[in-house]
Motif scaffolding. Structure first.
Motif, PDB file in Angstrom:
ATOM      1  N   GLU A   8      16.963  19.465 -12.944  1.00  0.00           N
ATOM      2  CA  GLU A   8      15.790  18.672 -12.569  1.00  0.00           C
ATOM      3  C   GLU A   8      15.334  17.846 -13.760  1.00  0.00           C
ATOM      4  OE1 GLU A   8      11.234  19.362 -10.939  1.00  0.00           O
ATOM      5  OE2 GLU A   8      12.855  20.683 -10.264  1.00  0.00           O
ATOM      6  N   ILE A   9      15.195  16.558 -13.545  1.00  0.00           N
ATOM      7  CA  ILE A   9      14.772  15.641 -14.603  1.00  0.00           C
ATOM      8  C   ILE A   9      13.249  15.605 -14.642  1.00  0.00           C
ATOM      9  CG2 ILE A   9      14.937  13.300 -15.509  1.00  0.00           C
ATOM     10  CD1 ILE A   9      17.622  14.727 -15.393  1.00  0.00           C
ATOM     11  N   ALA A  10      12.682  15.817 -15.822  1.00  0.00           N
ATOM     12  CA  ALA A  10      11.233  15.732 -15.950  1.00  0.00           C
ATOM     13  C   ALA A  10      10.768  14.323 -15.586  1.00  0.00           C
ATOM     14  CB  ALA A  10      10.826  16.062 -17.389  1.00  0.00           C
ATOM     15  N   PRO A  11       9.630  14.208 -14.893  1.00  0.00           N
ATOM     16  CA  PRO A  11       9.162  12.873 -14.486  1.00  0.00           C
ATOM     17  C   PRO A  11       9.121  11.860 -15.617  1.00  0.00           C
ATOM     18  CG  PRO A  11       7.857  14.553 -13.405  1.00  0.00           C
ATOM     19  CD  PRO A  11       8.763  15.279 -14.370  1.00  0.00           C
ATOM     20  N   ALA A  12       8.754  12.311 -16.819  1.00  0.00           N
ATOM     21  CA  ALA A  12       8.658  11.383 -17.954  1.00  0.00           C
ATOM     22  C   ALA A  12      10.021  10.864 -18.383  1.00  0.00           C
ATOM     23  CB  ALA A  12       7.971  12.062 -19.131  1.00  0.00           C
ATOM     24  N   GLU A  13      11.103  11.558 -18.001  1.00  0.00           N
ATOM     25  CA  GLU A  13      12.453  11.164 -18.397  1.00  0.00           C
ATOM     26  C   GLU A  13      13.216  10.454 -17.276  1.00  0.00           C
ATOM     27  OE1 GLU A  13      14.501  14.497 -20.081  1.00  0.00           O
ATOM     28  OE2 GLU A  13      13.330  14.420 -21.930  1.00  0.00           O
ATOM     29  N   VAL A  14      12.560  10.197 -16.162  1.00  0.00           N
ATOM     30  CA  VAL A  14      13.182   9.430 -15.079  1.00  0.00           C
ATOM     31  C   VAL A  14      13.131   7.970 -15.474  1.00  0.00           C
ATOM     32  CG1 VAL A  14      13.042   8.767 -12.654  1.00  0.00           C
ATOM     33  CG2 VAL A  14      12.553  11.131 -13.336  1.00  0.00           C
ATOM     34  N   MET A  15      14.291   7.386 -15.728  1.00  0.00           N
ATOM     35  CA  MET A  15      14.351   6.035 -16.279  1.00  0.00           C
ATOM     36  C   MET A  15      14.718   4.991 -15.220  1.00  0.00           C
ATOM     37  SD  MET A  15      16.248   6.704 -19.924  1.00  0.00           S
ATOM     38  CE  MET A  15      16.161   4.939 -20.257  1.00  0.00           C
ATOM     39  N   GLY A  16      14.171   3.802 -15.380  1.00  0.00           N
ATOM     40  CA  GLY A  16      14.595   2.676 -14.569  1.00  0.00           C
ATOM     41  C   GLY A  16      14.082   2.660 -13.147  1.00  0.00           C
ATOM     42  N   SER A  45      14.126  12.887  -7.730  1.00  0.00           N
ATOM     43  CA  SER A  45      13.451  12.571  -8.994  1.00  0.00           C
ATOM     44  C   SER A  45      12.399  11.488  -8.790  1.00  0.00           C
ATOM     45  CB  SER A  45      14.470  12.116 -10.041  1.00  0.00           C
ATOM     46  OG  SER A  45      15.363  13.153 -10.374  1.00  0.00           O
ATOM     47  N   VAL A  46      12.704  10.530  -7.921  1.00  0.00           N
ATOM     48  CA  VAL A  46      11.758   9.440  -7.649  1.00  0.00           C
ATOM     49  C   VAL A  46      10.491   9.985  -7.008  1.00  0.00           C
ATOM     50  CG1 VAL A  46      11.349   7.415  -6.189  1.00  0.00           C
ATOM     51  CG2 VAL A  46      13.457   7.579  -7.537  1.00  0.00           C
ATOM     52  N   ILE A  47      10.633  10.811  -5.970  1.00  0.00           N
ATOM     53  CA  ILE A  47       9.415  11.262  -5.278  1.00  0.00           C
ATOM     54  C   ILE A  47       8.649  12.288  -6.104  1.00  0.00           C
ATOM     55  CG2 ILE A  47      10.250  10.653  -2.982  1.00  0.00           C
ATOM     56  CD1 ILE A  47      10.886  13.565  -2.483  1.00  0.00           C
ATOM     57  N   LYS A  48       9.354  13.056  -6.939  1.00  0.00           N
ATOM     58  CA  LYS A  48       8.622  13.981  -7.810  1.00  0.00           C
ATOM     59  C   LYS A  48       7.876  13.223  -8.904  1.00  0.00           C
ATOM     60  CE  LYS A  48      11.155  18.257  -7.026  1.00  0.00           C
ATOM     61  NZ  LYS A  48      11.952  19.359  -7.616  1.00  0.00           N
ATOM     62  N   LYS A  49       8.452  12.132  -9.372  1.00  0.00           N
ATOM     63  CA  LYS A  49       7.729  11.288 -10.339  1.00  0.00           C
ATOM     64  C   LYS A  49       6.517  10.662  -9.661  1.00  0.00           C
ATOM     65  CE  LYS A  49       8.519   7.443 -13.601  1.00  0.00           C
ATOM     66  NZ  LYS A  49       8.074   8.151 -14.820  1.00  0.00           N
ATOM     67  N   MET A  50       6.666  10.237  -8.408  1.00  0.00           N
ATOM     68  CA  MET A  50       5.522   9.701  -7.672  1.00  0.00           C
ATOM     69  C   MET A  50       4.426  10.749  -7.540  1.00  0.00           C
ATOM     70  SD  MET A  50       7.341   7.432  -4.657  1.00  0.00           S
ATOM     71  CE  MET A  50       5.782   6.761  -4.051  1.00  0.00           C
ATOM     72  N   ARG A  51       4.825  11.962  -7.215  1.00  0.00           N
ATOM     73  CA  ARG A  51       3.834  13.037  -7.083  1.00  0.00           C
ATOM     74  C   ARG A  51       3.080  13.253  -8.391  1.00  0.00           C
ATOM     75  NH1 ARG A  51       5.898  19.145  -6.402  1.00  0.00           N
ATOM     76  NH2 ARG A  51       6.830  18.495  -8.381  1.00  0.00           N
ATOM     77  N   SER A  52       3.818  13.246  -9.501  1.00  0.00           N
ATOM     78  CA  SER A  52       3.185  13.533 -10.797  1.00  0.00           C
ATOM     79  C   SER A  52       2.284  12.401 -11.267  1.00  0.00           C
ATOM     80  CB  SER A  52       4.257  13.820 -11.850  1.00  0.00           C
ATOM     81  OG  SER A  52       4.942  12.636 -12.221  1.00  0.00           O
ATOM     82  N   GLU A  53       2.539  11.179 -10.781  1.00  0.00           N
ATOM     83  CA  GLU A  53       1.792  10.021 -11.264  1.00  0.00           C
ATOM     84  C   GLU A  53       0.816   9.467 -10.226  1.00  0.00           C
ATOM     85  OE1 GLU A  53       5.433   8.425 -14.170  1.00  0.00           O
ATOM     86  OE2 GLU A  53       4.924   7.337 -12.337  1.00  0.00           O
TER      87      GLU A  53
END
Length: 381
Positions: A8-16, A45-53
């Protein structure tokens, strides 16, 4: 930045993905959406980054539904998520609990719903969402990962009813947004349901968005950061990063895997070493890059008549150079006794496009990703 192959990629490390995520939030201002992508393209990773932000006016709730096996289990999952949220404010899902109590004649505790609720799951689901909506004033965003797997698991009749119920809930509660993601294209599930007699269009109010590979710039940047983070020795780090991104079709999952393999092999990152690793991973019977999925799903999601068309068409495209027209493809497969139907050829080509194997440009077809073409050629040609 360290290589994380398959983790699992941490949201802060999801690039691009910032532009895509901004676009998705814009879509959610108006409607729910379906996020479709190949496995390993990074949709989770995209939707988990959305959740975190998520901003303060959004209530994001994420759940992976791949292992849900019945409508009641799905409702139980939603009920648990709602109760866990409401418990922060010393509240419970009163409507849902009262409904279950009325069915069974006794109160229940915890998140496990009694079996007596199984026949009334649609009403219970609606009451559970009502509890959530009525106990906060934000836009609810339900991020539901791998919805097609769940629908496939629960059976045709239940899948039809669940899709219709969810559409009804979206109409009933305009402040609720649903995000369906899936590695199996939802079109396969809906196609199977239509063969079973389903006539509704339960997602015609939802926008459909795919998750593409990274841009060349972002994929190169990812490769470079990983090379630097893992201390991979290379005579030209920028040139090496460009080569890695291009060879791996700008797909972050494979970039992470390659850098991890370079590290395990001693930390040398010259071009011959990279080529050797890619060839080894494509041919490895242990399937470290999980690419057999591309072959196996033809058996899983194409029927007995479609299957030989799909395999033969992909074989021809893998063996050839560049793109091919429809006539060139049909002339190639009609030599076989089981692939002589022109209309079936058109239908299967369309399915292969929807499943991200190929794409069509200027009336010519070719593999969508050079890496998958290379794998298919290694496997079949």
């Amino acid at each position: 930045m360290k290589a994380n192959p398959g983790g699992e990629i941490a949201p802060a490390e999801v690039m691009g993905r910032d532009k895509l995520i901004s676009d998705l939030w814009g879509i959610l201002e108006q409607q729910s959406f379906i996020l479709s992508a190949e496995r390993r393209m990074g949709k989770t990773s995209v939707i988990k980054k959305m959740r975190s932000e998520a901003t303060a006016d959004k209530l994001p709730i994420y759940r992976d539904l791949e292992n849900v096996r019945s409508p009641l289990e799905f409702v139980e999952t939603v009920f648990k998520d709602v109760e866990e949220y409401l418990s922060r404010f010393n509240r419970t899902a009163k409507k849902a609990r009262a409904f279950v109590t009325q069915l069974g004649g006794a109160e229940f505790s915890g998140f496990k719903l009694p079996e007596i609720a199984a026949t009334e799951w649609k009403a219970l689901l609606t009451e559970t969402i009502a509890d959530l909506v009525e106990n906060q004033d934000r836009t609810v965003v339900l991020f539901w990962d791998e919805v097609p797997y769940m629908l496939d698991n629960i059976g045709d009749e239940a899948a039809m009813e669940l899709l219709d119920t969810l559409r009804s809930i979206r109409q009933m509660y305009p402040a609720v947004r649903m995000v369906y993601t899936g590695s199996i294209g939802l079109h396969h599930v809906l196609g199977a349901l239509r063969k079973a007699g389903y006539t509704n269009d339960p997602t015609n109010d939802m926008y459909v968005q795919d998750v593409p590979p990274l841009s060349v710039k972002d994929a190169t940047n990812l490769a470079r950061k990983l090379l630097e983070g893992e201390n991979i020795a290379t005579p030209d780090i920028q040139g090496t990063a460009v080569f890695i991104a291009d060879e791996l079709s700008n797909i972050p999952f494979y970039i992470h895997h390659l850098i991890a393999k370079l590290k395990l092999r001693g930390g040398s990152g010259d071009i011959p070493a990279i080529k050797e690793i890619i060839a080894d991973c494509l041919d490895d019977p242990l399937n470290p890059w999980k690419m057999e999925y591309y072959r196996e799903r033809v058996d899983s999601y194409y029927d007995d008549k479609q299957r030989p068309y799909a395999l033969n068409l992909l074989d021809i495209l893998a063996a050839g150079e560049g793109s091919l027209s429809f006539d060139e493809l049909f002339n190639g497969i009609k030599q076989e006794s089981e692939t002589q139907d022109k209309e079936m050829t058109r239908k299967v080509l369309r399915l292969l496009e929807q499943d991200y194997y190929i794409y069509k440009k200027d009336s010519r077809f070719q593999f969508r990703y050079a890496l998958i073409k290379k794998y298919w050629k290694s496997l079949r040609c």
